[in-house]
Each structure stands twice: as C-alpha cells, then as structure tokens.
Design a protein around this motif. Structure first.
Motif, short mmCIF file in Angstrom:
data_model
loop_
_atom_site.label_atom_id
_atom_site.label_comp_id
_atom_site.label_asym_id
_atom_site.label_seq_id
_atom_site.Cartn_x
_atom_site.Cartn_y
_atom_site.Cartn_z
N CYS A 15 66.58 52.66 101.28
CA CYS A 15 66.66 51.20 101.16
C CYS A 15 65.27 50.60 101.02
O CYS A 15 65.06 49.66 100.23
CB CYS A 15 67.36 50.61 102.37
SG CYS A 15 69.14 50.93 102.45
N ILE A 69 68.73 56.98 104.86
CA ILE A 69 69.28 55.74 104.31
C ILE A 69 68.27 54.61 104.41
O ILE A 69 68.04 53.86 103.45
CB ILE A 69 70.59 55.35 105.03
CG1 ILE A 69 71.68 56.37 104.74
CG2 ILE A 69 71.05 53.95 104.59
CD1 ILE A 69 72.96 56.15 105.54
N LEU A 117 69.97 52.97 113.71
CA LEU A 117 69.41 52.44 112.46
C LEU A 117 68.13 51.64 112.70
O LEU A 117 67.13 51.83 112.00
CB LEU A 117 70.43 51.57 111.75
CG LEU A 117 71.62 52.30 111.11
CD1 LEU A 117 72.71 51.32 110.76
CD2 LEU A 117 71.16 53.07 109.87
N LEU A 133 70.52 61.26 108.88
CA LEU A 133 71.14 60.48 107.81
C LEU A 133 70.65 59.04 107.85
O LEU A 133 70.33 58.45 106.81
CB LEU A 133 72.67 60.51 107.96
CG LEU A 133 73.47 59.66 106.97
CD1 LEU A 133 73.24 60.14 105.54
CD2 LEU A 133 74.96 59.70 107.32
N ALA A 134 70.56 58.47 109.05
CA ALA A 134 70.10 57.09 109.20
C ALA A 134 68.69 56.92 108.66
O ALA A 134 68.39 55.94 107.96
CB ALA A 134 70.15 56.67 110.67
N ILE A 193 76.84 53.77 111.08
CA ILE A 193 75.95 54.38 112.07
C ILE A 193 75.58 53.32 113.11
O ILE A 193 75.39 52.15 112.78
CB ILE A 193 74.68 54.93 111.39
CG1 ILE A 193 75.05 56.00 110.36
CG2 ILE A 193 73.70 55.51 112.41
CD1 ILE A 193 73.90 56.50 109.52
N PRO A 241 73.39 48.21 102.83
CA PRO A 241 74.05 49.52 102.83
C PRO A 241 73.81 50.31 104.12
O PRO A 241 74.70 51.04 104.57
CB PRO A 241 73.42 50.23 101.63
CG PRO A 241 73.03 49.12 100.71
CD PRO A 241 72.56 48.02 101.61
N ALA A 242 72.63 50.15 104.72
CA ALA A 242 72.36 50.84 105.99
C ALA A 242 73.17 50.23 107.11
O ALA A 242 73.83 50.94 107.89
CB ALA A 242 70.86 50.77 106.31
N TRP A 243 73.15 48.88 107.21
CA TRP A 243 73.88 48.23 108.28
C TRP A 243 75.39 48.48 108.16
O TRP A 243 76.10 48.48 109.18
CB TRP A 243 73.63 46.72 108.28
CG TRP A 243 72.21 46.26 108.15
CD1 TRP A 243 71.78 45.16 107.47
CD2 TRP A 243 71.01 46.83 108.72
NE1 TRP A 243 70.42 45.02 107.57
CE2 TRP A 243 69.91 46.04 108.33
CE3 TRP A 243 70.77 47.96 109.51
CZ2 TRP A 243 68.61 46.31 108.70
CZ3 TRP A 243 69.46 48.25 109.88
CH2 TRP A 243 68.40 47.44 109.48
N SER A 245 76.81 51.25 107.07
CA SER A 245 77.05 52.69 106.95
C SER A 245 77.98 53.22 108.04
O SER A 245 78.51 54.33 107.92
CB SER A 245 75.73 53.46 107.02
OG SER A 245 75.13 53.30 108.31
#
Length: 274
Positions: free
Chosen positions: A98, A94, A157, A90-91, A152, A146-148, A150
């Motif tokens: 991004c 994402i 990441l 998933l990471a 996770i 959005p990743a940071w 999330s």
C-alpha cells in the motif's frame, strides 16, 4: 474491539524510537561537522526540523481518526484472519505494498504530489531529511483501505504501519554505502533511496519502496545507484519556510482551478502529471 481498546493495545513504537532517531541525527551531524560536501546546512536543517514538528502535531491530532478508519473497515467486513506469525508477515507485506502504491501515485498525479513534494524539497540528504513529512500526507491513507479491510487485527496492521514508517528513517543518509547483495535484493537501502531523492534524469520516479525493494523490481521502477545523485526538485524551491514548503503546490493547484473552464480541465489539473 472498540477505539479505546485499540489505543490501549497499540504500542507507541515511534515514541519509543525517538531517542534513537534524535541520537542518530546528532551522531551523523557530529561525524560530518568538517565535511567539505556540506551534507548538513543550517537553514535546511532547521527547515526540516520545523516541518517535522508540524507533522508531529498533526499526527497527534489525527491519531484517533487514523485508528477509527482502520477500525471502521475492520468492523464492516464479514471475515477475519486469525492472528498468528503468518498474519503478521502478511500484514507487513500488505502495508508495504500500500505504501509503494501511494508513493508511486504521489509522483504521477498532481494532487497527490502536493501531499508529498515537501519530502523532496531539500537539496541535501541526511537523517534530518526524514523529518520532512508533508502536513497533508494523511490524505494518502485512502490507499491503505485494502489493508484495513483485509480482516487482519487492526493492532497488527497499525503496528506494522509504525514499523514500516520507522524503517524509512535510516535510509535517508549518505553515510552508509552499498550493502551486501542479498540484502539489497529484498530490502530498501540508503543507496536505493538516494536514487529516489535524486533529480538526475535517470533517477526520477525510481525506487518507490519504503522497506521492500521487491515491488520496484517487479513493476519496473528499480534503478541502481550508478551516478552521484543531485538532490532536490527539478525546479528548486527558493524557500526554507516550512509553511511554504508544505503548501506551495496546493496554492498552484488552487490558482489553476480558479481559471479552469471545464470538468476536463479540472481533472487534468488535479490528476495530471505534476
């Protein structure tokens, strides 16, 4: 988790990959030493090296800030995603999305184009072209929020971020032709990325993916390589100076802003098409 712990746990994958990267450049150069198409040109090569060295220095100076940004958003959100194999997958998706988003917008809005134009400034495509990372590219980290955020683990990441960055090195070459169809359906290949670096009318603003080509297929920005690419900008930059190649669009933006007489004009200068 704190910043010191994050720095201890995160493997410096880009440093480990450095011998492979520099060895690949030397091998490609040696294989092309008698090339009639002049895939390597002396001034262009040293310009790429100069830009790359500047980028390495800036990356080193800003490393703690990048880690801090990832950790800040991880700490302020109330949820967590348990680290498992699926969280790694998933990471990566994402991070890759991004990257696609940031890349797409960098071609559509002038202020973001200023952080990316350096990468397209060469009229050649070889492994050294991958060194042409803009000295202001870190501004695009806002697209990774959005990743940071999330939930996770930031180590996961930032590891995926490094892998994604390293993947992009090998697609900057003319030495590798078309690959099997199943691979080219899912992953970015040198053929796909040659299209992206082409200034041909049919190639402009195509194939923004960094490692997964599926985003381009989903959002209508995919283009197959069906004619020989002409590399470089539509308006070539007559300079090999790394400083000029990094800041000439910023200088143009500043000049135009000085003559702007309304908010609408300022908005158009910053966020209009390049």
């Amino acid at each position: 988790m704190n910043l010191q712990q994050l720095e201890r746990e995160l493997l410096p994958l880009t440093a480990y990959a450095a011998p492979v990267i520099f060895g690949s450049v030397l091998l490609e150069f040696w294989l092309n030493r008698h090339d009639d198409e002049h895939r390597y040109e002396s001034q262009d090569f040293w310009s790429s090296v100069g830009i790359g060295l500047g980028s390495l220095i800036i990356n080193g100076l800003l490393k703690t800030s990048v880690f801090g940004m990832a950790l800040f958003f991880f700490e302020i959100i109330p949820w967590r995603i348990e680290t498992g194999w699926w969280a790694w997958l998933l990471a990566y998706f994402i991070i890759d999305f991004c990257n696609y988003s940031a890349h797409f917008i960098a071609h559509k809005q002038r202020v973001w184009w200023a952080t990316h134009v350096t990468h397209h400034s060469s009229e050649h495509l070889n492994f050294s072209t991958a060194f042409r990372n803009s000295w202001t590219q870190h501004l695009k980290l806002v697209f990774f929020i959005p990743a940071w955020a999330s939930g996770i683990n930031p180590v996961v990441l930032l590891t995926c971020y490094q892998i994604n960055l390293l993947y992009q090195f090998w697609i900057h070459t003319e030495m590798i032709g078309r690959l099997p169809g199943w691979f080219e359906f899912f992953f970015v290949t040198p053929s796909h990325h040659r299209v992206h670096h082409g200034s041909n009318d049919r190639y402009i603003d195509k194939n923004f993916g960094s490692s997964l080509i599926i985003w381009d297929r989903l959002f209508g920005t995919f283009q197959i390589e069906d004619e020989k690419p002409v590399y470089g900008l539509t308006k070539p930059v007559e300079s090999f100076n790394p400083v000029y190649l990094n800041f000439h669009v910023w200088a143009d933006i500043w000049r135009d802003l000085r003559h702007a007489r309304s908010f609408r004009a300022v908005w158009g200068i910053l966020f209009g098409p390049p």
